[in-house]
Design a protein around this motif. Sequence first.
Motif, PDB file in Angstrom:
ATOM      1  N   UNK A  97       1.289  -1.259  -0.036  1.00 30.48           N
ATOM      2  CA  UNK A  97      -0.233   0.014   0.047  1.00 30.48           C
ATOM      3  C   UNK A  97       0.511   1.282  -0.283  1.00 30.48           C
ATOM      4  N   UNK A  98       1.411   1.035   0.689  1.00 27.46           N
ATOM      5  CA  UNK A  98       2.460   2.179   0.395  1.00 27.46           C
ATOM      6  C   UNK A  98       3.367   2.417  -0.772  1.00 27.46           C
ATOM      7  N   UNK A  99       3.798   1.204  -1.182  1.00 29.21           N
ATOM      8  CA  UNK A  99       4.558   2.123  -2.292  1.00 29.21           C
ATOM      9  C   UNK A  99       3.517   2.133  -3.307  1.00 29.21           C
ATOM     10  N   UNK A 100       2.290   1.628  -3.303  1.00 26.51           N
ATOM     11  CA  UNK A 100       1.520   2.152  -4.620  1.00 26.51           C
ATOM     12  C   UNK A 100       1.082   4.085  -4.335  1.00 26.51           C
ATOM     13  N   UNK A 101       1.358   4.336  -2.982  1.00 23.91           N
ATOM     14  CA  UNK A 101       0.993   5.721  -2.580  1.00 23.91           C
ATOM     15  C   UNK A 101       2.012   6.267  -2.749  1.00 23.91           C
ATOM     16  N   UNK A 102       3.386   6.051  -2.468  1.00 22.65           N
ATOM     17  CA  UNK A 102       3.849   6.983  -1.755  1.00 22.65           C
ATOM     18  C   UNK A 102       5.537   6.462  -2.825  1.00 22.65           C
ATOM     19  N   UNK A 103       5.334   5.732  -3.470  1.00 22.95           N
ATOM     20  CA  UNK A 103       7.022   4.855  -4.100  1.00 22.95           C
ATOM     21  C   UNK A 103       7.886   4.294  -2.773  1.00 22.95           C
ATOM     22  N   UNK A 104       9.114   3.972  -3.265  1.00 19.07           N
ATOM     23  CA  UNK A 104       9.673   2.991  -2.447  1.00 19.07           C
ATOM     24  C   UNK A 104      10.442   4.481  -1.292  1.00 19.07           C
ATOM     25  N   UNK A 105      10.211   3.556  -0.008  1.00 26.46           N
ATOM     26  CA  UNK A 105      11.126   3.688   1.123  1.00 26.46           C
ATOM     27  C   UNK A 105      10.824   5.129   1.368  1.00 26.46           C
ATOM     28  N   UNK A 106       9.449   4.551   1.576  1.00 24.91           N
ATOM     29  CA  UNK A 106       9.628   6.277   2.515  1.00 24.91           C
ATOM     30  C   UNK A 106       8.805   5.754   4.152  1.00 24.91           C
ATOM     31  N   UNK A 107       8.449   4.674   4.552  1.00 20.91           N
ATOM     32  CA  UNK A 107       7.653   4.811   5.568  1.00 20.91           C
ATOM     33  C   UNK A 107       8.465   5.157   6.626  1.00 20.91           C
TER      34      UNK A 107
END
Lengths: 109, 112, 498
Positions: free
Chosen positions: C247-257
């Motif tokens: 979900x994070x990759x879909x909304x924000x791209x890689x490695x942003x959490x």
Amino acid sequence: MVRHGRPQLSVRYRLGVFSRILAAVIGGYAVTALFTACLAIGLPLVVLQPRAETVLAATLPAFLILCLAAIWVFAARSARRAWLGLLAAMLLLGGVYGWLSAVSLPGDA
Amino acid sequence: MSLLTWSALLYAALTALCLSLNRHYRDVFNNRPIWPSQRALRWLGFTGIAGSLLFCIASAPDGRSWVMWFCTFAVLSCTISMGLAYFPRFISLAGKTAVTVFLTAVTIEFSF
Amino acid sequence: MAWLHTWSGLVVGWLLLAIFMTGTASYYRSEITAWMHPEIRPSAPISEAASLKQAMDWLEQCAPDAASWLIDLPTTRLPVTQVMWQGAGERRYNSEWLDPASAQTLTPRKTFGGDFFYGFHFQLSLPSQIGRWIVGVASMAMLIAIVSGVIIHRRIFKDFFTFRPGKGQRSWLDAHNTLSVLALPFHAVITYTGLITLMFMYIPWGVDLVYGPDRAAFFRDIRDFSAPQVPALGRAVLASPETLIQQARQHWGQEHIARVSITAPGAVNARVELFRDTLDHVSSQPQRLVLDGVGGEWVGTNPSTGPVKAFYGVMYGLHLAHFADPLLRVLLFLSGLGGCAMIATGLQLWVVKRRGNSRRGVYRHIEGLNIAAMLGLPTAMAAFLWANRLLPGDMPARDIREIQAFFCTWLLTLLHAQMRLTQHAWREQAMLCALTCGGLPVLDILTGPNPINGLNLVCGLLGMSFAVVAWRLYQPAQQCIPQTRAPGSRPPRSERHS
């Protein structure tokens, strides 16, 4: 101790400075408080926005007002003028605040 | 417009502004006439500063670029100020180097 | 106006210097924390997915009945996974550190790390109400000093680059002017945004009039805290880490959490919130993804951001500078040091101007305070780091002892500066400062796991700078003692306006 080349500071001068300090601190803070209060009550009457927005819009300018008040107090030609100016500002803002409180419906946040 | 490019331009522009002031012009050049003239230096300086700000924001239109530019301005102008105080002979050379670096970098960037 | 500038600066000058120094150090808060925990040894490169999986597995095993979990993922600046959990009905969070490479719990030594300087910066290690009010008053005085300084020195460009060393009082004035003017945007923004970070304490009437007694609701609104959730009785398996990452990759791209908050893990109404890192925008308001805790579907969007709230977020973010990449962080650090130097030169200028040729009297004591603030404080800060490595790792209450080392060192430098003649005090404390700061990299080589790090470099450079200062102070007297005018003579025309 008298220093050469400097006028001895009179009691009157010192009292004037002390008076200005009081004006800047107490008067300035009072003017800031009234300004913030007026904005806090007045903004919801003018523009429809979430409550948090109103609070932020009312509080953010406060430090500028306080700074301006302090600078004005020390730029004024005398301590008395400084006090008069601040009292005038306080009366004006107090009046606006009173009018706004009456205008906005009770219980309206 | 990479960081190196606009900061070289900024350094050159600040040096130009600095040398356009009478006091520093006297200290560094001993009042002998130079090219460009003092007035030209002042114009070049202000233009360069504006240009570097524009290039900085254009390359990364973000609030962070503004912060970066102002901090770079502070650090570079402090460097020039210290340089004037302790190594006045190198101010002119450093400024010319910065101009060269800027022109080279711009040429490289725009030819790709 | 000159009177206002002098006295608003002077009355709070030493305090402001402490605030500025600890604030500048706080730009490297994570690095200092990492340095003070030598048990952290990042071995392999850290992947977001692996760290999240390890953290969730660990929490599943060790805190399955918690009311909520918090996971701070490792970053390059602080390479540990921090897991926190809150028992049912508790307010406090328990926390543990995990090594992201091996998923083992770390048992680092008890220390406050960089958080000590950060907390001192806005609270002065006093109870929160008192400390923050004092800092607020000092910051307001600083703002007034900046504005009045600009008013006095209206013709900014005339002396923009002027610095003439070796001329006594003139040099101190030049230095003060130059440092103030060249970094004026930085000083003004930092002071104003600093006041803004604590403004609801100093200007409470906005909150009081609009929200009444429910201040907590206001802070929930601006900080976007979600309302707490009571775990439902039904149990369900929590969504897998892979789903969340996807979900994070879909909304924000890689490695942003940056942070993961899981409320009611294991219950049917579990909720997961992912917080994005704030490295690429100035505003301090993090973006959130709210996901359903069981299925992992995206549930909510960010609450609406009005323009004023966005502005507030930007102001807040400008002060904290969490968006600064390494180069910008160096520039901000240098600007902060410039701010410290601005305050220090102002304080010293005041003393030099008024003490004449006397070596005794009240100005000698005031100059002693200057020394303790300018040189004693960095020495004390270095002592804090020395104590971190010298005190045994398993000593009880060692975090308090480190803080005591800080304050004791500062107090000793204060006493030293008052008891010694000022010229001796300057030299000796400069030397001490150079040794304590410059000795930190050596200490790290001897006691730390990885001596090649930024903090060692910075401390080494600072140590060398102080050593240069000390060397110059030890030079023969005629080069260094500030020349003063004969009492009663008028200053030349160009100096008179200050």
